[in-house]
Design an enzyme around this catalytic site. Structure first.
Site, PDB file in Angstrom:
ATOM      1  N   LYS A  51      15.870  42.624   2.522  1.00 46.40           N
ATOM      2  CA  LYS A  51      14.855  41.840   1.796  1.00 46.40           C
ATOM      3  C   LYS A  51      13.498  41.953   2.474  1.00 46.40           C
ATOM      4  O   LYS A  51      13.395  41.891   3.685  1.00 46.40           O
ATOM      5  CB  LYS A  51      15.284  40.364   1.781  1.00 46.40           C
ATOM      6  N   ASP A  68      23.797  32.087   1.912  1.00 50.72           N
ATOM      7  CA  ASP A  68      22.523  32.003   2.623  1.00 50.72           C
ATOM      8  C   ASP A  68      22.413  30.619   3.251  1.00 50.72           C
ATOM      9  O   ASP A  68      23.095  29.689   2.818  1.00 50.72           O
ATOM     10  CB  ASP A  68      21.370  32.235   1.638  1.00 50.72           C
ATOM     11  N   ASP A  84      19.855  39.164   3.262  1.00 51.23           N
ATOM     12  CA  ASP A  84      18.954  39.837   4.210  1.00 51.23           C
ATOM     13  C   ASP A  84      19.633  39.923   5.576  1.00 51.23           C
ATOM     14  O   ASP A  84      20.684  39.329   5.813  1.00 51.23           O
ATOM     15  CB  ASP A  84      17.600  39.108   4.305  1.00 51.23           C
ATOM     16  N   ASP A 105       0.813  -1.227   0.000  1.00 48.78           N
ATOM     17  CA  ASP A 105       0.000   0.000   0.000  1.00 48.78           C
ATOM     18  C   ASP A 105       0.844   1.274   0.000  1.00 48.78           C
ATOM     19  O   ASP A 105       0.321   2.380   0.101  1.00 48.78           O
ATOM     20  CB  ASP A 105      -0.948   0.009   1.205  1.00 48.78           C
ATOM     21  N   GLY A 106       2.171   1.105  -0.088  1.00 45.84           N
ATOM     22  CA  GLY A 106       3.038   2.287  -0.186  1.00 45.84           C
ATOM     23  C   GLY A 106       3.686   2.693   1.128  1.00 45.84           C
ATOM     24  O   GLY A 106       4.556   3.566   1.146  1.00 45.84           O
TER      25      GLY A 106
END
Ligand code: R5P
Length: 282
Positions: free
Chosen positions: A181, A207, A158, A34-35
């Protein structure tokens, strides 16, 4: 010490095992008809580090199962990338605090947690076991040093990334500045220049995360308009949602580099050394 990982962090786990001189555990992963996820470990009544980035809901479930399989040895959890951490406020009544839900669930069955450049350190309070946040800023600085940039200008997109960018810049004693930002929506940001002079410079924007790439693309456009010689980017967590990597390169960003907290083809520096020192120091 044994190192065991989900499918999502197997390369980083192997590097950690090699760096620490520890054993890497083989895990069999499969799914029920069923996954639903299933896994089986050879483990372990030993000291264990469980490694698993939460990059989506499947990776979260797999990590929960792996922790449960190892819970008899009360493992250390390394969470290289913590998905769901950016929903860290309730903006509207009835919303979940997703970061809290995930932190609480992942605290169960482990003795302590390490995160890497978590987006908001405030999230750490939601773990119910001791937690330490590690930084890859020195690794990124070392990578930029090796990459041969000519006196680069290191730029945070930012205010939130300023101290991170300063730590990267310290590696080469490079100039460091930031932009301002304002996020307009999930996919759109407005960026205004600060007091930098990018004219003729090799600029590297650093970042913690590149997700949709809108922060970076907007910043890169602004810097090119200001006469930057080249614009490149380096981040810790390369999410690259919705084709962001290709979009950035296509828009003229010279290089986009990330760590292996999320395993990508552009993962050119590793969290392994930082993680091993963190674990040994605790
Ligand atoms: C925001 O504060 C973060 O430091 C990143 O700038 C942001 O998460 C990047 O997201 P995106 O790539 O979607 O602009």
């Amino acid at each position: 010490m044994k190192v065991i990982s989900t499918e999502y962090s197997q390369i980083l786990a192997a590097r950690i095992a090699r760096e620490g001189g520890w054993d890497l555990v083989d895990v069999k992963f499969s799914r029920f008809p069923d996954g639903e996820h299933y896994l089986r470990t050879g483990v372990v009544d030993d000291e264990v580090v469980v490694v698993g980035s939460v990059v989506d809901s499947d990776s979260l479930v797999q990590l929960l199962l792996l922790i449960d399989a190892c819970s008899g040895s009360s493992p250390v959890l390394l969470l290289p990338y913590m998905g769901y951490a950016r929903q860290d406020k309730q903006f509207y009544p009835g919303e979940p605090l997703s970061a809290r839900a995930v932190a609480r669930a992942l605290s169960s069955g482990v003795c302590r947690v390490f995160t890497v450049n978590i987006h908001d350190p405030g999230v750490l309070r939601h773990f119910t076991v001791p937690v330490e946040n590690l930084s890859l800023a020195p690794e990124i600085g070392a990578y930029l040093g090796r990459s041969g940039y000519d006196d680069p200008l290191i730029l945070a997109p930012d205010d939130g990334a300023v101290s991170f960018a300063s730590m990267v810049a310290a590696a080469g004693n490079w100039d460091c500045d930031h932009l301002e930002k304002t996020r307009i929506s999930g996919e759109e940001v407005r960026i205004e220049p600060k007091h930098l002079c990018a004219d003729g410079r090799a600029v590297v924007i650093v970042d913690d995360i590149i997700s949709t790439g809108s922060t970076l693309a907007t910043a890169a456009g602004l810097l090119s308009a200001q006469g930057a010689k080249t614009v490149a980017a380096a981040c810790v967590h390369g999410v690259f949602a919705g084709g962001a990597y290709a979009r950035l390169i296509a828009s003229g960003v010279e290089d986009v580099a990330a760590s292996d907290t999320i395993e990508q083809a552009c993962s050119v520096y590793s969290a392994a050394t930082t993680v091993v020192s963190g674990i040994r120091g605790c």
